[in-house]
Design a protein around this motif. Sequence first.
Motif, short mmCIF file in Angstrom:
data_model
loop_
_atom_site.label_atom_id
_atom_site.label_comp_id
_atom_site.label_asym_id
_atom_site.label_seq_id
_atom_site.Cartn_x
_atom_site.Cartn_y
_atom_site.Cartn_z
N VAL A 187 0.83 -1.20 0.00
CA VAL A 187 0.00 0.00 0.00
C VAL A 187 0.87 1.26 0.00
O VAL A 187 0.52 2.27 -0.63
CB VAL A 187 -0.99 0.00 1.18
N LEU A 188 2.02 1.22 0.65
CA LEU A 188 2.92 2.37 0.63
C LEU A 188 3.44 2.63 -0.78
O LEU A 188 3.51 3.79 -1.22
CB LEU A 188 4.08 2.16 1.61
N VAL A 189 3.80 1.57 -1.50
CA VAL A 189 4.25 1.73 -2.88
C VAL A 189 3.10 2.25 -3.75
O VAL A 189 3.30 3.11 -4.62
CB VAL A 189 4.80 0.41 -3.43
N HIS A 190 1.89 1.75 -3.51
CA HIS A 190 0.71 2.22 -4.26
C HIS A 190 0.50 3.72 -4.05
O HIS A 190 0.28 4.47 -5.01
CB HIS A 190 -0.52 1.43 -3.82
N TRP A 191 0.60 4.17 -2.80
CA TRP A 191 0.44 5.60 -2.52
C TRP A 191 1.56 6.40 -3.17
O TRP A 191 1.33 7.52 -3.65
CB TRP A 191 0.41 5.84 -1.02
N LEU A 192 2.76 5.86 -3.17
CA LEU A 192 3.87 6.55 -3.81
C LEU A 192 3.62 6.73 -5.30
O LEU A 192 3.82 7.82 -5.85
CB LEU A 192 5.16 5.76 -3.58
N ARG A 193 3.17 5.67 -5.95
CA ARG A 193 2.94 5.72 -7.39
C ARG A 193 1.78 6.63 -7.76
O ARG A 193 1.75 7.21 -8.85
CB ARG A 193 2.66 4.31 -7.92
N THR A 194 0.82 6.77 -6.86
CA THR A 194 -0.35 7.59 -7.15
C THR A 194 -0.25 8.99 -6.54
O THR A 194 -1.26 9.68 -6.39
CB THR A 194 -1.63 6.89 -6.64
N ARG A 195 0.98 9.39 -6.20
CA ARG A 195 1.28 10.74 -5.72
C ARG A 195 0.53 11.09 -4.42
O ARG A 195 0.01 12.18 -4.25
CB ARG A 195 0.95 11.80 -6.80
N ARG A 203 13.29 -1.01 0.42
CA ARG A 203 13.83 -2.04 -0.49
C ARG A 203 12.94 -2.18 -1.72
O ARG A 203 13.45 -2.32 -2.84
CB ARG A 203 13.97 -3.38 0.24
N ARG A 204 11.63 -2.12 -1.53
CA ARG A 204 10.71 -2.17 -2.67
C ARG A 204 10.96 -0.98 -3.60
O ARG A 204 10.94 -1.10 -4.81
CB ARG A 204 9.27 -2.13 -2.18
N VAL A 205 11.16 0.19 -3.00
CA VAL A 205 11.39 1.39 -3.80
C VAL A 205 12.69 1.25 -4.58
O VAL A 205 12.74 1.59 -5.78
CB VAL A 205 11.43 2.64 -2.89
N GLY A 206 13.74 0.77 -3.93
CA GLY A 206 15.01 0.59 -4.62
C GLY A 206 14.89 -0.40 -5.77
O GLY A 206 15.42 -0.16 -6.88
N ASP A 207 14.18 -1.50 -5.53
CA ASP A 207 13.99 -2.49 -6.60
C ASP A 207 13.18 -1.89 -7.75
O ASP A 207 13.49 -2.12 -8.92
CB ASP A 207 13.27 -3.72 -6.05
N GLY A 208 12.13 -1.12 -7.41
CA GLY A 208 11.31 -0.49 -8.45
C GLY A 208 12.08 0.52 -9.27
O GLY A 208 11.89 0.63 -10.49
N GLU A 214 15.38 0.43 -9.81
CA GLU A 214 16.31 -0.30 -10.66
C GLU A 214 15.61 -0.90 -11.88
O GLU A 214 16.20 -0.99 -12.97
CB GLU A 214 17.00 -1.41 -9.85
N ARG A 215 14.34 -1.31 -11.72
CA ARG A 215 13.60 -1.89 -12.84
C ARG A 215 12.99 -0.83 -13.75
O ARG A 215 12.35 -1.16 -14.74
CB ARG A 215 12.49 -2.81 -12.32
N GLY A 216 13.15 0.42 -13.39
CA GLY A 216 12.58 1.49 -14.19
C GLY A 216 11.11 1.74 -13.94
O GLY A 216 10.46 2.46 -14.71
N GLU A 217 10.55 1.17 -12.87
CA GLU A 217 9.13 1.32 -12.57
C GLU A 217 8.85 2.56 -11.74
O GLU A 217 7.70 3.02 -11.67
CB GLU A 217 8.63 0.08 -11.82
N LEU A 218 9.87 3.10 -11.10
CA LEU A 218 9.74 4.31 -10.29
C LEU A 218 10.77 5.33 -10.75
O LEU A 218 11.86 4.98 -11.20
CB LEU A 218 9.94 3.99 -8.81
N ARG A 219 10.41 6.60 -10.59
CA ARG A 219 11.30 7.68 -10.98
C ARG A 219 12.20 8.09 -9.81
O ARG A 219 11.95 7.71 -8.67
CB ARG A 219 10.47 8.89 -11.43
N ILE A 220 13.22 8.87 -10.14
CA ILE A 220 14.07 9.41 -9.09
C ILE A 220 13.24 10.24 -8.11
O ILE A 220 13.45 10.19 -6.89
CB ILE A 220 15.20 10.27 -9.69
N ALA A 221 12.26 10.97 -8.64
CA ALA A 221 11.40 11.78 -7.77
C ALA A 221 10.63 10.89 -6.79
O ALA A 221 10.38 11.29 -5.65
CB ALA A 221 10.43 12.60 -8.61
N ASP A 222 10.24 9.70 -7.24
CA ASP A 222 9.54 8.77 -6.35
C ASP A 222 10.47 8.30 -5.23
O ASP A 222 10.07 8.25 -4.06
CB ASP A 222 9.03 7.56 -7.14
N GLU A 223 11.70 7.96 -5.61
CA GLU A 223 12.66 7.51 -4.61
C GLU A 223 12.93 8.60 -3.59
O GLU A 223 13.01 8.33 -2.38
CB GLU A 223 13.96 7.09 -5.31
#
Length: 305
Positions: free
Chosen positions: A93-101, A134-139, A141-150
């Motif tokens: 859910v934390l990754v979901h909130w991150l992706r949805t701003r 760790r999920r954010v770092g993996d995302g 590296e896979r190109g699923e998250l932006r630097i701004a997300d990290e």
Amino acid sequence: MSSFAPSRPIDLGTGAVAELLDIHPSTVKRWFDRPGLSTTSGGHRRIPLDLVLDVARARGRRVHLHGFGTHAGQAWYAMQALEHGDPGPACDVLVHWLRTRRSHLIGRFLWHVAGRGDAPDPGVLDGVFGGFMRRVGDGWERGELRIADERAASREVGEATGRLLVAAAGKADDPDPDRPTAVVGTVEPEQHVLGSQLVRLLLFHRGWNVEHLGTGVPVPEIVATQRALDASLVCVSFTPPAVAADVLRFIEATGGLADPQRPFSLVVGGGGVRGLDPSGLDEAFTELAAIGDLVALGDWLDEHG
């Protein structure tokens, strides 16, 4: 990934509603005595979470889930899983909130699950704070998250950790000569601070004086600080891309500089210690341990503190 679903409907039993609103079960029955509510096969009432929060708000009874707005169901589901020892849905859910701003919800959630009680649960710090990053770092590296997300994730986790440290400030800002002293930090070129901050937090709540050196500290400075404070423990965090060979070099360098007249235990930890075998390098230290997570560190401190 676990089975977290953002649109999952949540229905609560009478007991769960009573616990959430801190009221008696008989009060729940009175407040929610209305037609149309579903029941289980055993005749037990099921009450939609949205209705629970609406009625609580109308009656002036604010609960923590109100702070999550339309995402209260997601927060509740993740918190319930965490209560049963599963941090996966919380990380989801934390990754979901991150992706949805909706990063503001991340800090709110982290503070709620770690800021209650006298001391944070090491399992929560490991599984949620560390697991999310760790999920954010993996995302990333896979190109699923932006630097701004990290950066947003790092900001929210860092601020939540900072709040927890402030809450422990009474222990942190008033060194007691009767308490043991630990030196905590990371060695150059390591620049990830979260692991060492969480170790610092764990030590504060176990009654240690803590000197936190921050990140990227040269080995001679770490040993010099240990000598100056006569610290009985040094904890150093390593995260990838650091590997076991890097940690072994640090242990050897630290042992070579250690003063036999001021003995101390050395704990190395974090993802960088995976596969590490420090046997044969412990002669310079009171104890030498390679510990991969905060739960294990807490157990080690309980045994050796």
